[in-house]
Design a protein around this motif. Structure first.
Motif, PDB file in Angstrom:
ATOM      1  N   TYR A  62       0.835  -1.197   0.000  1.00 53.05           N
ATOM      2  CA  TYR A  62       0.000   0.000   0.000  1.00 53.05           C
ATOM      3  C   TYR A  62       0.873   1.252   0.000  1.00 53.05           C
ATOM      4  O   TYR A  62       2.102   1.177   0.115  1.00 53.05           O
ATOM      5  N   THR A  94      -5.475  -4.638   9.361  1.00 52.55           N
ATOM      6  CA  THR A  94      -6.806  -4.711   8.737  1.00 52.55           C
ATOM      7  C   THR A  94      -7.039  -6.112   8.195  1.00 52.55           C
ATOM      8  O   THR A  94      -7.528  -6.295   7.090  1.00 52.55           O
ATOM      9  N   THR A 118      -9.363  -2.374  -1.254  1.00 52.95           N
ATOM     10  CA  THR A 118     -10.099  -1.115  -1.328  1.00 52.95           C
ATOM     11  C   THR A 118      -9.284   0.057  -0.802  1.00 52.95           C
ATOM     12  O   THR A 118      -9.767   1.191  -0.819  1.00 52.95           O
ATOM     13  N   GLU A 119      -8.041  -0.171  -0.315  1.00 54.05           N
ATOM     14  CA  GLU A 119      -7.173   0.910   0.119  1.00 54.05           C
ATOM     15  C   GLU A 119      -6.340   1.398  -1.058  1.00 54.05           C
ATOM     16  O   GLU A 119      -6.365   0.827  -2.151  1.00 54.05           O
ATOM     17  N   TYR A 127      -8.686   1.666  -7.224  1.00 56.30           N
ATOM     18  CA  TYR A 127      -7.835   2.724  -6.672  1.00 56.30           C
ATOM     19  C   TYR A 127      -8.536   4.077  -6.768  1.00 56.30           C
ATOM     20  O   TYR A 127      -8.551   4.852  -5.800  1.00 56.30           O
ATOM     21  N   ALA A 155     -11.339   4.238  -4.239  1.00 56.61           N
ATOM     22  CA  ALA A 155     -10.843   4.415  -2.873  1.00 56.61           C
ATOM     23  C   ALA A 155     -10.309   5.828  -2.654  1.00 56.61           C
ATOM     24  O   ALA A 155     -10.485   6.413  -1.585  1.00 56.61           O
ATOM     25  N   LEU A 196     -11.916   8.780   0.197  1.00 55.70           N
ATOM     26  CA  LEU A 196     -11.129   9.250   1.339  1.00 55.70           C
ATOM     27  C   LEU A 196     -11.425  10.728   1.578  1.00 55.70           C
ATOM     28  O   LEU A 196     -10.888  11.604   0.911  1.00 55.70           O
ATOM     29  N   ALA A 245      -5.536  10.451   5.931  1.00 56.84           N
ATOM     30  CA  ALA A 245      -5.190   9.085   6.305  1.00 56.84           C
ATOM     31  C   ALA A 245      -4.450   9.058   7.643  1.00 56.84           C
ATOM     32  O   ALA A 245      -3.761  10.008   8.023  1.00 56.84           O
TER      33      ALA A 245
END
Length: 519
Positions: A13, A288, A303-304, A393, A396, A400, A404
């Motif tokens: 990530y 997670t 999904t991140e 991507y 996601a 946001l 983060a």
């Protein structure tokens, strides 16, 4: 745990945490610093359906032998794409460790005039540093490159301080030998090793680190060696084209005679250093891990915000920016890349080793080529999966709304950012006058805006010159007497000097614009 490392899905990530999912349902998640991991074992088919899955949380360097193979594979994947490697001595094979020779992380690359490239396997162009501690390998497609360099293993803070002491006192004078002896004694006391002193070459070791990068997202460390590799790669392509077309022109000779003057400072690169053994911010480690993961990775895409994804021998890399782009490396030296806003189109850069040329093929998602028996990979499957990853991507990224959660690496980056910025600033500003490897358009826009503001102020003074030179206006100045005002009148010399400064500002703007458009 019975599973195969090759039968897995590896994800990194944007915070550089790693997520590995295995074919039997097991999952491994590693912290961004690499110091800690969580392992979720697969469910027992004969167990009770309500029985919770078993989770294990350990320090990476102290992992048990049952998980060592998975840790080595996960760390190898992490170190390929992370900004700084994590290299615990316990997980580095003995045949890959060597005593350190110099802890100096700076290397110097050859000059343009004296640089000679090696032709590696698969048509790679290899550039080596003068000390031989680092090498850059440009792929045959010219779209991606890898770097290989020697790096000291991860150490504790005490070991780093003592190693710096050895570096400062590396000569053999009696005074320095005495200081080295004091440092050894302090190390032995800190490590509770009082029976004998540990030799520096036994305590401080190094290994070879390999990193993979995209030519569309180049770190300032690799700008200069990459420019050398691309220059020689372009020259070789031009020569191959001339031989193939049997032309008798002197274009190649003229191209190879290009010589760009680069200072010694610009030819130096600061190699990435290994992360410390222990994380300074373990409270920022977050997990997670999900239960009941599906077996097929296409049905459980992350999904991140991901950075790199490896699946079935193919690497998918997200190039973040105003318009995210996904880049695919199938493993044969070619590169597929989505076309920015038109993300339904993909361009495939395919090198041809026999002719030495690079062929570009454009695909559309609605008209992908069919699979052919005997081909190395399925273009249809790879492009379709890349499109789904890019769509996840973008979704996601749009979802946001809050900033983060900070990762454990951001604290270290925040402390070292001023020194790195100061180090790379001179390299970028002067180097981009010759090559357009990276873009700093925002900085240039600020400089141009500042110069234009100066010109506006000067024009305002010229338009209102009568207010400055009038006796009535000068007489109202409370802080100056009439004699002081008449002592320095606004004459032709002042105007000529101001015009000269404006001309110099315009020249600076033209130089910046020329550097931005130089190829």
């Amino acid at each position: 745990m019975e599973t195969s490392v090759s039968d897995s899905l590896m994800i990194m990530y944007e915070d550089e945490s790693v997520d590995v999912r295995y074919g039997n349902g097991a999952q491994l998640q590693m912290s961004p610093c690499g110091c800690e991991f969580t392992m979720v074992k697969p469910k027992d088919p004969s167990g009770h359906p309500l029985q919770p899955t078993e989770r294990i949380r350990q320090r990476t360097r102290f992992t048990i032998s049952a998980y060592k193979e998975f840790m080595v594979a996960a760390l190898e994947f992490r170190n390929k794409y992370a900004s700084r490697p994590y290299l615990p001595e316990e997980l580095i094979p003995a045949d890959q460790k060597q005593p350190f020779v110099s802890i100096d992380s700076d290397v110097q690359w050859p000059k343009w005039s004296s640089c000679a490239a090696e032709l590696g396997p698969g048509g790679k162009t290899i550039i080596r540093s003068e000390e031989g501690r680092a090498a850059l390998m440009l792929s045959a497609s010219g779209e991606e490159f890898s770097v290989e360099f020697r790096c000291s293993l991860s150490q504790t803070r005490i070991q780093r301080c003592s190693m710096q002491g050895f570096s400062r006192d590396s000569d053999s004078s009696p005074g320095n030998q005495h200081q080295q002896q004091l440092v050894r004694n302090l190390i032995c006391q800190a490590s509770n090793v009082e029976d004998k002193e540990t030799k520096p070459e036994e305590m401080y070791q190094s290994t070879t680190v390999v990193q993979h990068h995209s030519c569309c997202a180049v770190d300032p460390t690799w700008c200069y060696p990459l420019s050398l590799a691309r220059h020689l790669w372009t020259a070789r392509l031009s020569k191959a084209k001339e031989i193939r077309t049997v032309e008798t022109s002197n274009n190649t000779q003229e191209h190879e005679s290009i010589n760009i003057t680069i200072s010694i400072t610009e030819r130096r690169s600061h190699l990435p250093q290994a992360l410390p053994l222990t994380c300074p911010s373990p409270h920022w480690h977050r997990w997670t891990v999900k239960d009941g993961l599906v077996e097929h990775p296409d049905q459980d895409l992350p999904t991140e915000l991901l950075k790199v994804m490896w699946c079935q021998g193919v690497t998918y890399r997200i190039l973040s920016g105003t318009v995210p782009v996904i880049e695919v490396s199938p493993g044969d030296g070619s590169v597929m890349r989505s076309n920015c806003v038109l993300n339904n189109y993909f361009t495939h850069h395919k090198p041809e080793l026999r002719s030495g040329q690079v062929k570009e093929v454009t695909y559309h998602l609605n008209n992908l080529p069919p699979d052919v028996p005997g081909q190395l990979y399925s273009v249809c499957s790879i492009v379709s999966r890349a499109s789904r990853i890019l769509a996840c991507y973008n979704e996601a990224k749009q979802s946001l709304k809050l900033p983060a959660t900070p990762s454990c690496l951001q604290e270290g980056r925040r402390s070292s950012q001023p020194a790195r910025m100061e180090e790379h600033l001179l390299n970028l500003v002067s180097f981009e006058q010759h090559l357009n490897v990276t873009q700093t358009l925002e900085n240039r826009s600020d400089l141009v805006a500042a110069e234009l503001e100066k010109i506006k102020r000067f024009n305002f003074l010229l338009e209102n010159n009568h207010l400055i030179t009038s006796d009535k206006g000068c007489g109202k100045l409370e802080s100056s007497s009439p004699q002081d005002v008449n002592h320095e009148p606004v004459n032709e010399d002042c105007i000529a000097d101001a015009l000269q400064k404006t001309f110099k500002a315009i020249q600076d703007i033209d130089a910046l614009i020329s550097a931005a458009t130089l190829t």
